[in-house]
Design a protein around this motif. Structure first.
Motif, PDB file in Angstrom:
ATOM      1  N   PHE B  13      54.736  56.662  48.602  1.00  0.00           N
ATOM      2  CA  PHE B  13      56.060  56.385  48.051  1.00  0.00           C
ATOM      3  C   PHE B  13      57.074  57.414  48.543  1.00  0.00           C
ATOM      4  O   PHE B  13      58.191  57.065  48.940  1.00  0.00           O
ATOM      5  CB  PHE B  13      55.992  56.392  46.516  1.00  0.00           C
ATOM      6  CG  PHE B  13      57.235  55.886  45.859  1.00  0.00           C
ATOM      7  CD1 PHE B  13      57.361  54.539  45.564  1.00  0.00           C
ATOM      8  CD2 PHE B  13      58.267  56.738  45.547  1.00  0.00           C
ATOM      9  CE1 PHE B  13      58.512  54.061  44.969  1.00  0.00           C
ATOM     10  CE2 PHE B  13      59.423  56.258  44.956  1.00  0.00           C
ATOM     11  CZ  PHE B  13      59.543  54.922  44.661  1.00  0.00           C
ATOM     12  N   CYS B  32      60.837  50.524  55.101  1.00  0.00           N
ATOM     13  CA  CYS B  32      60.489  51.657  54.230  1.00  0.00           C
ATOM     14  C   CYS B  32      60.437  51.201  52.774  1.00  0.00           C
ATOM     15  O   CYS B  32      59.589  51.668  51.998  1.00  0.00           O
ATOM     16  CB  CYS B  32      61.502  52.784  54.382  1.00  0.00           C
ATOM     17  SG  CYS B  32      61.372  53.671  55.922  1.00  0.00           S
ATOM     18  N   GLU B  34      59.539  48.257  51.845  1.00  0.00           N
ATOM     19  CA  GLU B  34      58.256  47.564  51.730  1.00  0.00           C
ATOM     20  C   GLU B  34      57.115  48.565  51.546  1.00  0.00           C
ATOM     21  O   GLU B  34      56.175  48.316  50.786  1.00  0.00           O
ATOM     22  CB  GLU B  34      57.992  46.716  52.977  1.00  0.00           C
ATOM     23  CG  GLU B  34      59.002  45.629  53.228  1.00  0.00           C
ATOM     24  CD  GLU B  34      58.869  44.501  52.241  1.00  0.00           C
ATOM     25  OE1 GLU B  34      57.762  44.255  51.743  1.00  0.00           O
ATOM     26  OE2 GLU B  34      59.901  43.866  51.955  1.00  0.00           O
ATOM     27  N   LEU B  35      57.210  49.705  52.248  1.00  0.00           N
ATOM     28  CA  LEU B  35      56.169  50.735  52.104  1.00  0.00           C
ATOM     29  C   LEU B  35      56.142  51.264  50.675  1.00  0.00           C
ATOM     30  O   LEU B  35      55.067  51.470  50.090  1.00  0.00           O
ATOM     31  CB  LEU B  35      56.422  51.873  53.092  1.00  0.00           C
ATOM     32  CG  LEU B  35      55.383  52.995  53.078  1.00  0.00           C
ATOM     33  CD1 LEU B  35      54.039  52.476  53.519  1.00  0.00           C
ATOM     34  CD2 LEU B  35      55.819  54.145  53.956  1.00  0.00           C
ATOM     35  N   LEU B  37      57.019  49.591  47.991  1.00  0.00           N
ATOM     36  CA  LEU B  37      56.405  48.555  47.152  1.00  0.00           C
ATOM     37  C   LEU B  37      54.890  48.581  47.294  1.00  0.00           C
ATOM     38  O   LEU B  37      54.152  48.425  46.314  1.00  0.00           O
ATOM     39  CB  LEU B  37      56.939  47.173  47.546  1.00  0.00           C
ATOM     40  CG  LEU B  37      58.379  46.871  47.159  1.00  0.00           C
ATOM     41  CD1 LEU B  37      58.815  45.566  47.782  1.00  0.00           C
ATOM     42  CD2 LEU B  37      58.508  46.770  45.665  1.00  0.00           C
ATOM     43  N   ASN B  38      54.399  48.824  48.523  1.00  0.00           N
ATOM     44  CA  ASN B  38      52.964  48.908  48.742  1.00  0.00           C
ATOM     45  C   ASN B  38      52.348  50.077  47.998  1.00  0.00           C
ATOM     46  O   ASN B  38      51.246  49.976  47.461  1.00  0.00           O
ATOM     47  CB  ASN B  38      52.672  49.038  50.235  1.00  0.00           C
ATOM     48  CG  ASN B  38      52.390  47.709  50.862  1.00  0.00           C
ATOM     49  OD1 ASN B  38      51.376  47.113  50.596  1.00  0.00           O
ATOM     50  ND2 ASN B  38      53.312  47.225  51.654  1.00  0.00           N
ATOM     51  N   ASN B  41      51.972  49.118  44.486  1.00  0.00           N
ATOM     52  CA  ASN B  41      50.851  48.195  44.359  1.00  0.00           C
ATOM     53  C   ASN B  41      49.524  48.938  44.317  1.00  0.00           C
ATOM     54  O   ASN B  41      48.631  48.571  43.558  1.00  0.00           O
ATOM     55  CB  ASN B  41      50.831  47.217  45.540  1.00  0.00           C
ATOM     56  CG  ASN B  41      51.828  46.114  45.362  1.00  0.00           C
ATOM     57  OD1 ASN B  41      52.404  45.966  44.299  1.00  0.00           O
ATOM     58  ND2 ASN B  41      52.027  45.345  46.397  1.00  0.00           N
ATOM     59  N   VAL B  62      54.716  41.475  42.267  1.00  0.00           N
ATOM     60  CA  VAL B  62      55.433  42.368  43.178  1.00  0.00           C
ATOM     61  C   VAL B  62      55.442  41.785  44.584  1.00  0.00           C
ATOM     62  O   VAL B  62      56.457  41.816  45.283  1.00  0.00           O
ATOM     63  CB  VAL B  62      54.797  43.775  43.166  1.00  0.00           C
ATOM     64  CG1 VAL B  62      55.351  44.627  44.290  1.00  0.00           C
ATOM     65  CG2 VAL B  62      55.050  44.463  41.852  1.00  0.00           C
ATOM     66  N   MET B  63      54.305  41.204  45.007  1.00  0.00           N
ATOM     67  CA  MET B  63      54.252  40.615  46.353  1.00  0.00           C
ATOM     68  C   MET B  63      55.204  39.433  46.461  1.00  0.00           C
ATOM     69  O   MET B  63      55.859  39.240  47.492  1.00  0.00           O
ATOM     70  CB  MET B  63      52.836  40.174  46.658  1.00  0.00           C
ATOM     71  CG  MET B  63      51.947  41.322  47.046  1.00  0.00           C
ATOM     72  SD  MET B  63      50.333  40.727  47.516  1.00  0.00           S
ATOM     73  CE  MET B  63      49.520  42.264  47.804  1.00  0.00           C
ATOM     74  N   ALA B  66      58.602  40.786  46.814  1.00  0.00           N
ATOM     75  CA  ALA B  66      58.767  41.375  48.139  1.00  0.00           C
ATOM     76  C   ALA B  66      59.011  40.299  49.189  1.00  0.00           C
ATOM     77  O   ALA B  66      59.841  40.473  50.085  1.00  0.00           O
ATOM     78  CB  ALA B  66      57.534  42.197  48.499  1.00  0.00           C
TER      79      ALA B  66
END
Lengths: 194, 97
Positions: B13, B32, B34-35, B37-38, B41, B62-63, B66
Protein backbone atom coordinates in the motif's frame (compact mmCIF):
# COMPACT_ATOMS: atom_id res chain seq x y z
CA UNK A 1 -3.43 -22.80 5.62
CA UNK A 2 -1.81 -25.03 8.14
CA UNK A 3 -1.93 -24.04 11.80
CA UNK A 4 1.40 -23.17 13.46
CA UNK A 5 4.10 -24.39 13.69
CA UNK A 6 4.39 -24.00 9.90
CA UNK A 7 6.41 -26.50 7.89
CA UNK A 8 9.59 -25.16 6.33
CA UNK A 9 8.26 -25.64 2.79
CA UNK A 10 5.20 -23.50 3.50
CA UNK A 11 7.19 -20.73 5.19
CA UNK A 12 9.77 -20.71 2.39
CA UNK A 13 7.13 -20.39 -0.33
CA UNK A 14 5.24 -17.72 1.59
CA UNK A 15 8.36 -15.58 1.92
CA UNK A 16 9.37 -16.32 -1.69
CA UNK A 17 6.10 -15.04 -3.15
CA UNK A 18 6.07 -12.15 -0.69
CA UNK A 19 9.51 -11.03 -1.87
CA UNK A 20 8.46 -11.47 -5.52
CA UNK A 21 5.39 -9.30 -4.95
CA UNK A 22 7.40 -6.63 -3.15
CA UNK A 23 10.22 -6.58 -5.72
CA UNK A 24 7.81 -6.45 -8.68
CA UNK A 25 5.85 -3.61 -7.15
CA UNK A 26 9.07 -1.67 -6.55
CA UNK A 27 10.07 -2.30 -10.16
CA UNK A 28 6.57 -1.22 -11.20
CA UNK A 29 6.76 2.27 -9.67
CA UNK A 30 10.30 2.89 -10.91
CA UNK A 31 9.97 1.85 -14.59
CA UNK A 32 9.83 4.71 -17.08
CA UNK A 33 7.99 2.89 -19.86
CA UNK A 34 4.26 2.41 -19.14
CA UNK A 35 4.30 -1.02 -20.82
CA UNK A 36 7.11 -2.28 -18.56
CA UNK A 37 5.33 -0.85 -15.51
CA UNK A 38 2.07 -2.59 -16.45
CA UNK A 39 3.83 -5.94 -16.94
CA UNK A 40 5.56 -5.65 -13.55
CA UNK A 41 2.16 -4.94 -12.01
CA UNK A 42 0.82 -8.14 -13.64
CA UNK A 43 3.73 -9.99 -12.03
CA UNK A 44 2.79 -8.53 -8.63
CA UNK A 45 -0.78 -9.70 -9.10
CA UNK A 46 0.32 -13.24 -9.95
CA UNK A 47 2.47 -13.37 -6.81
CA UNK A 48 -0.49 -12.13 -4.78
CA UNK A 49 -2.68 -14.86 -6.32
CA UNK A 50 -0.13 -17.44 -5.12
CA UNK A 51 -0.32 -15.92 -1.63
CA UNK A 52 -4.13 -16.14 -1.74
CA UNK A 53 -3.86 -19.86 -2.48
CA UNK A 54 -1.54 -20.28 0.49
CA UNK A 55 -4.04 -18.39 2.67
CA UNK A 56 -6.80 -20.86 1.63
CA UNK A 57 -8.72 -18.42 -0.59
CA UNK A 58 -8.62 -20.56 -3.75
CA UNK A 59 -11.61 -18.99 -5.45
CA UNK A 60 -10.32 -15.47 -4.82
CA UNK A 61 -6.94 -16.52 -6.24
CA UNK A 62 -8.60 -17.75 -9.45
CA UNK A 63 -10.62 -14.52 -9.71
CA UNK A 64 -7.47 -12.50 -9.10
CA UNK A 65 -5.76 -14.10 -12.10
CA UNK A 66 -8.84 -13.98 -14.36
CA UNK A 67 -10.23 -10.54 -13.54
CA UNK A 68 -7.26 -8.54 -12.30
CA UNK A 69 -4.26 -9.90 -14.15
CA UNK A 70 -6.41 -10.91 -17.11
CA UNK A 71 -9.17 -8.43 -17.77
CA UNK A 72 -8.26 -5.20 -15.98
CA UNK A 73 -4.59 -5.19 -16.93
CA UNK A 74 -5.43 -6.03 -20.55
CA UNK A 75 -7.66 -2.93 -20.60
CA UNK A 76 -4.73 -0.89 -19.27
CA UNK A 77 -2.33 -2.29 -21.87
CA UNK A 78 -4.95 -1.71 -24.56
CA UNK A 79 -5.26 1.97 -23.62
CA UNK A 80 -1.45 2.36 -23.51
CA UNK A 81 -1.34 0.89 -27.02
CA UNK A 82 -4.28 3.01 -28.23
CA UNK A 83 -2.70 6.27 -27.03
CA UNK A 84 0.72 5.17 -28.34
CA UNK A 85 2.41 5.63 -24.96
CA UNK A 86 4.58 2.52 -25.19
CA UNK A 87 7.82 4.50 -25.36
CA UNK A 88 9.13 6.43 -22.33
CA UNK A 89 8.03 10.02 -22.76
CA UNK A 90 10.58 12.75 -23.39
CA UNK A 91 9.11 14.87 -20.62
CA UNK A 92 10.39 13.85 -17.20
CA UNK A 93 7.76 11.50 -15.82
CA UNK A 94 9.07 11.40 -12.26
CA UNK A 95 8.43 14.49 -10.15
CA UNK A 96 11.24 16.71 -8.95
CA UNK A 97 13.03 17.00 -5.62
CA UNK A 98 10.07 18.32 -3.62
CA UNK A 99 7.65 15.73 -4.94
CA UNK A 100 10.03 12.92 -3.99
CA UNK A 101 10.61 14.44 -0.54
CA UNK A 102 6.86 14.70 0.06
CA UNK A 103 6.38 11.10 -1.08
CA UNK A 104 9.18 9.87 1.21
CA UNK A 105 7.79 11.75 4.24
CA UNK A 106 4.24 10.49 3.61
CA UNK A 107 5.49 6.92 3.09
CA UNK A 108 7.42 6.95 6.37
CA UNK A 109 4.43 8.40 8.24
CA UNK A 110 2.15 5.75 6.75
CA UNK A 111 4.50 2.91 7.71
CA UNK A 112 4.87 4.34 11.22
CA UNK A 113 1.08 4.50 11.62
CA UNK A 114 0.75 0.88 10.53
CA UNK A 115 3.55 -0.16 12.90
CA UNK A 116 1.71 1.50 15.80
CA UNK A 117 -1.57 -0.09 14.76
CA UNK A 118 0.00 -3.54 14.56
CA UNK A 119 0.49 -3.39 18.34
CA UNK A 120 -3.28 -3.34 18.90
CA UNK A 121 -5.12 -6.50 19.83
CA UNK A 122 -8.53 -7.67 18.65
CA UNK A 123 -11.21 -9.10 20.90
CA UNK A 124 -10.75 -12.85 21.27
CA UNK A 125 -14.46 -13.54 20.72
CA UNK A 126 -14.15 -12.23 17.15
CA UNK A 127 -11.58 -14.87 16.28
CA UNK A 128 -12.97 -18.13 14.90
CA UNK A 129 -12.27 -21.24 16.98
CA UNK A 130 -9.13 -23.09 15.92
CA UNK A 131 -9.76 -25.31 12.90
CA UNK A 132 -13.19 -23.74 12.18
CA UNK A 133 -12.13 -22.46 8.75
CA UNK A 134 -10.68 -25.87 7.83
CA UNK A 135 -13.98 -27.49 8.80
CA UNK A 136 -15.93 -24.97 6.66
CA UNK A 137 -13.60 -25.55 3.69
CA UNK A 138 -13.97 -29.32 3.96
CA UNK A 139 -17.75 -29.01 4.30
CA UNK A 140 -18.61 -26.42 1.63
CA UNK A 141 -15.59 -26.38 -0.66
CA UNK A 142 -13.58 -23.33 -1.71
CA UNK A 143 -16.43 -21.72 -3.69
CA UNK A 144 -19.20 -22.50 -1.22
CA UNK A 145 -17.35 -20.68 1.55
CA UNK A 146 -17.57 -17.46 -0.50
CA UNK A 147 -20.94 -18.08 -2.13
CA UNK A 148 -22.81 -18.79 1.09
CA UNK A 149 -22.45 -15.33 2.69
CA UNK A 150 -22.53 -13.64 -0.72
CA UNK A 151 -26.03 -14.87 -1.53
CA UNK A 152 -27.47 -14.61 1.99
CA UNK A 153 -26.08 -11.82 4.17
CA UNK A 154 -24.69 -9.71 1.32
CA UNK A 155 -27.44 -10.31 -1.26
CA UNK A 156 -28.50 -6.64 -1.35
CA UNK A 157 -24.90 -5.47 -1.85
CA UNK A 158 -24.50 -8.10 -4.59
CA UNK A 159 -27.57 -6.82 -6.43
CA UNK A 160 -26.46 -3.20 -6.04
CA UNK A 161 -23.16 -4.21 -7.65
CA UNK A 162 -25.05 -4.85 -10.89
CA UNK A 163 -26.38 -1.27 -10.78
CA UNK A 164 -22.83 -0.01 -10.25
CA UNK A 165 -21.59 -1.99 -13.25
CA UNK A 166 -24.45 -0.68 -15.41
CA UNK A 167 -23.60 2.91 -14.46
CA UNK A 168 -19.92 2.24 -15.20
CA UNK A 169 -20.78 0.85 -18.65
CA UNK A 170 -22.96 3.85 -19.51
CA UNK A 171 -20.32 6.25 -18.18
CA UNK A 172 -17.49 4.61 -20.10
CA UNK A 173 -19.46 4.60 -23.37
CA UNK A 174 -20.50 8.25 -22.91
CA UNK A 175 -16.97 9.41 -22.05
CA UNK A 176 -15.30 7.34 -24.72
CA UNK A 177 -17.47 8.60 -27.56
CA UNK A 178 -15.91 11.01 -30.04
CA UNK A 179 -17.10 14.57 -29.45
CA UNK A 180 -18.48 15.12 -32.98
CA UNK A 181 -20.61 11.99 -32.64
CA UNK A 182 -21.79 13.20 -29.24
CA UNK A 183 -22.69 16.64 -30.67
CA UNK A 184 -24.77 15.07 -33.43
CA UNK A 185 -26.57 12.95 -30.89
CA UNK A 186 -27.48 15.95 -28.70
CA UNK A 187 -28.70 18.14 -31.59
CA UNK A 188 -30.77 15.26 -32.90
CA UNK A 189 -29.55 15.59 -36.48
CA UNK A 190 -29.10 12.42 -38.40
CA UNK A 191 -25.87 11.82 -40.24
CA UNK A 192 -26.67 12.73 -43.86
CA UNK A 193 -23.30 12.43 -45.59
CA UNK A 194 -22.11 9.31 -43.84
CA UNK B 1 1.70 -16.07 8.66
CA UNK B 2 -0.95 -13.44 9.48
CA UNK B 3 1.60 -10.88 10.64
CA UNK B 4 3.78 -11.39 7.55
CA UNK B 5 0.80 -11.05 5.21
CA UNK B 6 -0.35 -7.84 6.90
CA UNK B 7 3.17 -6.40 6.81
CA UNK B 8 3.41 -7.19 3.08
CA UNK B 9 0.02 -5.59 2.56
CA UNK B 10 1.16 -2.43 4.37
CA UNK B 11 4.37 -2.29 2.33
CA UNK B 12 2.49 -2.70 -0.98
CA UNK B 13 0.00 0.00 0.00
CA UNK B 14 2.83 2.40 0.88
CA UNK B 15 4.55 1.69 -2.44
CA UNK B 16 1.27 2.50 -4.18
CA UNK B 17 0.91 5.80 -2.31
CA UNK B 18 4.51 6.79 -3.05
CA UNK B 19 3.96 5.85 -6.71
CA UNK B 20 0.93 8.14 -6.93
CA UNK B 21 2.98 10.99 -5.47
CA UNK B 22 6.17 10.68 -7.52
CA UNK B 23 4.80 9.90 -11.00
CA UNK B 24 3.20 12.27 -13.49
CA UNK B 25 1.88 9.82 -16.06
CA UNK B 26 -1.88 9.53 -15.50
CA UNK B 27 -2.03 5.86 -16.52
CA UNK B 28 0.79 4.87 -14.14
CA UNK B 29 -0.89 6.79 -11.31
CA UNK B 30 -4.05 4.86 -12.10
CA UNK B 31 -2.17 1.56 -11.90
CA UNK B 32 -0.73 2.63 -8.53
CA UNK B 33 -4.31 2.95 -7.28
CA UNK B 34 -4.90 -0.63 -8.47
CA UNK B 35 -1.82 -1.70 -6.49
CA UNK B 36 -3.29 -0.09 -3.36
CA UNK B 37 -6.57 -1.95 -3.91
CA UNK B 38 -4.59 -5.18 -4.24
CA UNK B 39 -2.78 -4.49 -0.97
CA UNK B 40 -6.11 -4.04 0.80
CA UNK B 41 -7.38 -7.27 -0.77
CA UNK B 42 -4.37 -9.11 0.62
CA UNK B 43 -5.14 -7.99 4.18
CA UNK B 44 -8.81 -8.92 3.71
CA UNK B 45 -7.85 -12.44 2.62
CA UNK B 46 -5.28 -12.86 5.40
CA UNK B 47 -7.76 -11.76 8.06
CA UNK B 48 -10.60 -13.83 6.61
CA UNK B 49 -8.59 -16.87 7.62
CA UNK B 50 -9.12 -15.96 11.28
CA UNK B 51 -12.39 -14.01 11.32
CA UNK B 52 -14.54 -15.95 8.87
CA UNK B 53 -15.14 -15.94 5.12
CA UNK B 54 -16.84 -12.52 5.03
CA UNK B 55 -13.49 -10.97 4.17
CA UNK B 56 -13.40 -12.90 0.91
CA UNK B 57 -16.83 -11.55 0.00
CA UNK B 58 -15.48 -8.03 0.48
CA UNK B 59 -12.55 -8.84 -1.81
CA UNK B 60 -15.15 -9.82 -4.39
CA UNK B 61 -16.82 -6.41 -4.10
CA UNK B 62 -13.50 -4.57 -4.17
CA UNK B 63 -12.63 -6.32 -7.44
CA UNK B 64 -15.99 -5.33 -8.93
CA UNK B 65 -15.47 -1.69 -7.96
CA UNK B 66 -11.92 -1.84 -9.34
CA UNK B 67 -13.19 -3.13 -12.68
CA UNK B 68 -15.82 -0.38 -12.89
CA UNK B 69 -13.26 2.21 -11.85
CA UNK B 70 -10.78 1.02 -14.49
CA UNK B 71 -13.41 1.26 -17.24
CA UNK B 72 -14.56 4.78 -16.31
CA UNK B 73 -11.10 6.10 -15.41
CA UNK B 74 -9.52 4.91 -18.65
CA UNK B 75 -12.41 6.45 -20.61
CA UNK B 76 -11.70 9.75 -18.86
CA UNK B 77 -7.97 9.43 -19.68
CA UNK B 78 -8.75 8.75 -23.36
CA UNK B 79 -11.08 11.72 -23.46
CA UNK B 80 -8.44 13.99 -21.85
CA UNK B 81 -5.82 12.69 -24.31
CA UNK B 82 -8.07 13.66 -27.24
CA UNK B 83 -8.24 17.26 -26.06
CA UNK B 84 -4.72 17.83 -24.72
CA UNK B 85 -2.67 15.22 -26.65
CA UNK B 86 -0.92 14.22 -23.41
CA UNK B 87 -1.45 12.16 -20.27
CA UNK B 88 1.22 14.01 -18.32
CA UNK B 89 -0.53 15.52 -15.32
CA UNK B 90 1.80 18.53 -15.33
CA UNK B 91 0.16 19.73 -18.55
CA UNK B 92 -3.37 19.07 -17.35
CA UNK B 93 -4.03 22.13 -15.20
CA UNK B 94 -7.50 23.17 -16.30
CA UNK B 95 -8.69 23.63 -12.72
CA UNK B 96 -5.72 25.77 -11.69
CA UNK B 97 -6.81 29.40 -11.18
Amino acid sequence: MIDPPYPLFYTFNFYLFGVIALASSLAFVTRKSPIAAALWLVNTMFALAALYVMLDAHFIAAIQVLVYAGAIMVVFLFVIMLLNLGHPSEVADVRGKWGKAAAAVLGVILLAQIAVMSGSRVRPEWILPRGEMDRLLAEKGAIGVVADPLFTNYLLAFELTSVLLLIAIVGAVTLGRRSDVAAEATTGESVSAG
Amino acid sequence: MLAEALALSAALFTIGVVGVLIRRNAIIIFMCVELMLNAVNLSFVALSRYYGADGQVFVFFVMTVAAAEAAVGLAIIISIFRHRKTVNLQNINLLRG
